[in-house]
Write a protein that holds these residues in place. Sequence first.
Motif, PDB file in Angstrom:
ATOM      1  N   VAL A  39       0.933  -1.135   0.078  1.00  0.00           N
ATOM      2  CA  VAL A  39      -0.435   0.470   0.171  1.00  0.00           C
ATOM      3  C   VAL A  39       0.959   1.299   0.129  1.00  0.00           C
ATOM      4  O   VAL A  39       2.177   1.236   0.564  1.00  0.00           O
ATOM      5  CB  VAL A  39      -0.928   0.005   1.380  1.00  0.00           C
ATOM      6  N   ASP A  40       0.270   2.183  -0.250  1.00  0.00           N
ATOM      7  CA  ASP A  40       1.340   3.504  -0.964  1.00  0.00           C
ATOM      8  C   ASP A  40       0.278   4.173   0.671  1.00  0.00           C
ATOM      9  O   ASP A  40      -0.433   4.269   0.635  1.00  0.00           O
ATOM     10  CB  ASP A  40       0.668   4.527  -1.872  1.00  0.00           C
ATOM     11  N   ILE A  41       1.365   4.873   1.509  1.00  0.00           N
ATOM     12  CA  ILE A  41       1.059   5.382   2.080  1.00  0.00           C
ATOM     13  C   ILE A  41       2.004   7.368   2.436  1.00  0.00           C
ATOM     14  O   ILE A  41       2.883   7.705   0.901  1.00  0.00           O
ATOM     15  CB  ILE A  41       1.470   5.112   3.615  1.00  0.00           C
ATOM     16  N   ASP A  68       4.054  10.210   2.087  1.00  0.00           N
ATOM     17  CA  ASP A  68       5.027  10.758   1.431  1.00  0.00           C
ATOM     18  C   ASP A  68       6.328  10.442   2.881  1.00  0.00           C
ATOM     19  O   ASP A  68       5.164  11.323   3.849  1.00  0.00           O
ATOM     20  CB  ASP A  68       5.781  12.077   0.905  1.00  0.00           C
ATOM     21  N   LEU A  85       7.650   0.828   0.537  1.00  0.00           N
ATOM     22  CA  LEU A  85       5.891   1.150   0.762  1.00  0.00           C
ATOM     23  C   LEU A  85       5.329  -0.160   2.485  1.00  0.00           C
ATOM     24  O   LEU A  85       6.436  -0.084   2.410  1.00  0.00           O
ATOM     25  CB  LEU A  85       5.382   0.376  -0.861  1.00  0.00           C
ATOM     26  N   ARG A 128      -4.305   4.698   0.828  1.00  0.00           N
ATOM     27  CA  ARG A 128      -4.541   5.847  -0.734  1.00  0.00           C
ATOM     28  C   ARG A 128      -4.801   4.513  -1.328  1.00  0.00           C
ATOM     29  O   ARG A 128      -5.367   5.054  -2.569  1.00  0.00           O
ATOM     30  CB  ARG A 128      -3.609   6.603  -0.187  1.00  0.00           C
ATOM     31  N   ARG A 129      -3.899   4.112  -1.481  1.00  0.00           N
ATOM     32  CA  ARG A 129      -4.429   3.274  -2.349  1.00  0.00           C
ATOM     33  C   ARG A 129      -3.412   1.970  -2.459  1.00  0.00           C
ATOM     34  O   ARG A 129      -2.571   1.819  -2.439  1.00  0.00           O
ATOM     35  CB  ARG A 129      -3.123   4.272  -4.107  1.00  0.00           C
ATOM     36  N   ARG A 140      -1.082  -0.365  -4.113  1.00  0.00           N
ATOM     37  CA  ARG A 140      -0.209  -0.616  -5.429  1.00  0.00           C
ATOM     38  C   ARG A 140      -0.364  -1.956  -5.953  1.00  0.00           C
ATOM     39  O   ARG A 140       0.419  -1.995  -7.603  1.00  0.00           O
ATOM     40  CB  ARG A 140       0.935   0.301  -4.514  1.00  0.00           C
ATOM     41  N   SER A 141      -0.008  -2.729  -5.526  1.00  0.00           N
ATOM     42  CA  SER A 141      -0.099  -4.532  -6.048  1.00  0.00           C
ATOM     43  C   SER A 141      -0.833  -4.961  -5.102  1.00  0.00           C
ATOM     44  O   SER A 141      -0.653  -5.099  -3.398  1.00  0.00           O
ATOM     45  CB  SER A 141       1.274  -4.659  -6.098  1.00  0.00           C
TER      46      SER A 141
END
Length: 396
Positions: free
Chosen positions: A230-232, A234, A259, A298-299, A301-302
């Motif tokens: 997951v994106d977190i 910066d 990540l 937030r997103r 990622r994979s």
Amino acid sequence: MGDKEFDVLVIGGGIAGIGVAAHLAQSCRVAVLEMEEQPGYHSTGRSAALFVKGFGSPVIRALTLASKPFFFSPDPQFCDGPLVSKRDVMIVGRAEKRQAFEQYTADEIPHGNLVPIDANAAMSLCPVLRAEGLIGALLDGGAADIDVHALQQGFIKQLRSRGGELFLKAKVEAMAFLHAAALWDVRTGQGVFRAPIIVNAAGAWADEIALRAGVRPIGIEPRRRTAALVDIPDGLVSKDWPMVVDADEQFYMKPDAGLLLISPANETPSEPEDAQADELEVAMAAERLEQITSIEVRRIRSKWAGLRSFVGDRSPVVGYDPQASGFFWLAALGGYGIQTAPALTELAARLVLKMPVQQALEAIGIRESDISPSRLSQTADQLAEDQKTQGEITNR
Ligand SMILES: Cc1cc2nc3c(=O)[nH]c(=O)nc-3n(C[C@H](O)[C@H](O)[C@H](O)COP(=O)(O)OP(=O)(O)OC[C@H]3O[C@@H](n4cnc5c(N)ncnc54)[C@H](O)[C@@H]3O)c2cc1C
């Protein structure tokens, strides 16, 4: 294509197959038959890549400990750089799971791998943990991330330098034991292979290989585990955070190249297959992350999933089949096939070659019967016997 003859054919190019083949190549002609276009495509390439002494059955723990020198002081001929990097593991206790944490503490503290720390210390190691409800943690300062790619490449390099061969896109479609020649005849996408000994290192497919060979299956249970990156925001993740594990083992997270790797630590029964991440399982992991930390996902990622394959007692199955000639099992590595690979594959190679193993077993601290496939047929026979007796009692 002419038939190819070897001393040993290893079916499966995951860490188990590649590792045992690298050892075997020192003393015999060995080939690995892998159905995919690359080695390690299934479980081996999808792991969380951890080395933790305090996870798994007593047999797993003994094999992990025995593998430690290989990982922490690798032979420079095996790999160019280190195979592991420090990664603490922290089991967190939260008020809503107090009982699970107390049980974990009672079970694990006597083993000496974990040190209890208070909530403040836990938060200083991982500042995003929510303070509310945090009751303490258990810290393993001796754990590590494993460079699985380097481990696999090291074994492949060893295999080839010792004259062993790796055949890709070589799916084993059919096999039979030729009694007159005392050879296994193995039909693959890369032609026909023959050898007196087969090593079944086919992971989740181990029972399928047995059935193809006319050998009694061991009851392998592949279980899917889903993970995601997951994106977190910066700068929020520190590469030095420990791996954080829920006390009831329903969730874990660890930093991974900027990540965060998260998993619901699920064990969903599965067919042997190219496992795919389950949306619900990813959502469960993201939700748990938001519950125990201040991180807002937030997103994704994979995401991916892999199969962890077990038998009933959750220890590996290593040894010659008690009934089928030249059929050797190296299966059921469960959730710890990477961290146990050095000791396990070396021991397996000795057993394949029928070399003395007593000293090696004593050094590791296990018995041959702990890992032998015979223990499973005894269990199956005992079960059948119990069912028969039960039937007789019920029918009286
Ligand atoms: C999400 C996840 C996290 C994990 N985390 C860790 C961890 O932190 N630490 C750890 O030590 N372990 C971990 N594991 C477990 C570890 O990945 C496995 O125990 C290990 O990879 C098993 O290796 P293997 O060689 O037995 O199986 P695999 O890697 O699956 O290899 C079996 C091979 O057999 C091949 N094959 C099957 N059928 C045929 C056929 N008919 N012909 C030819 N080839 C065939 C397959 O293609 C496959 O490549 C994790 C696993 C998962 C899924």
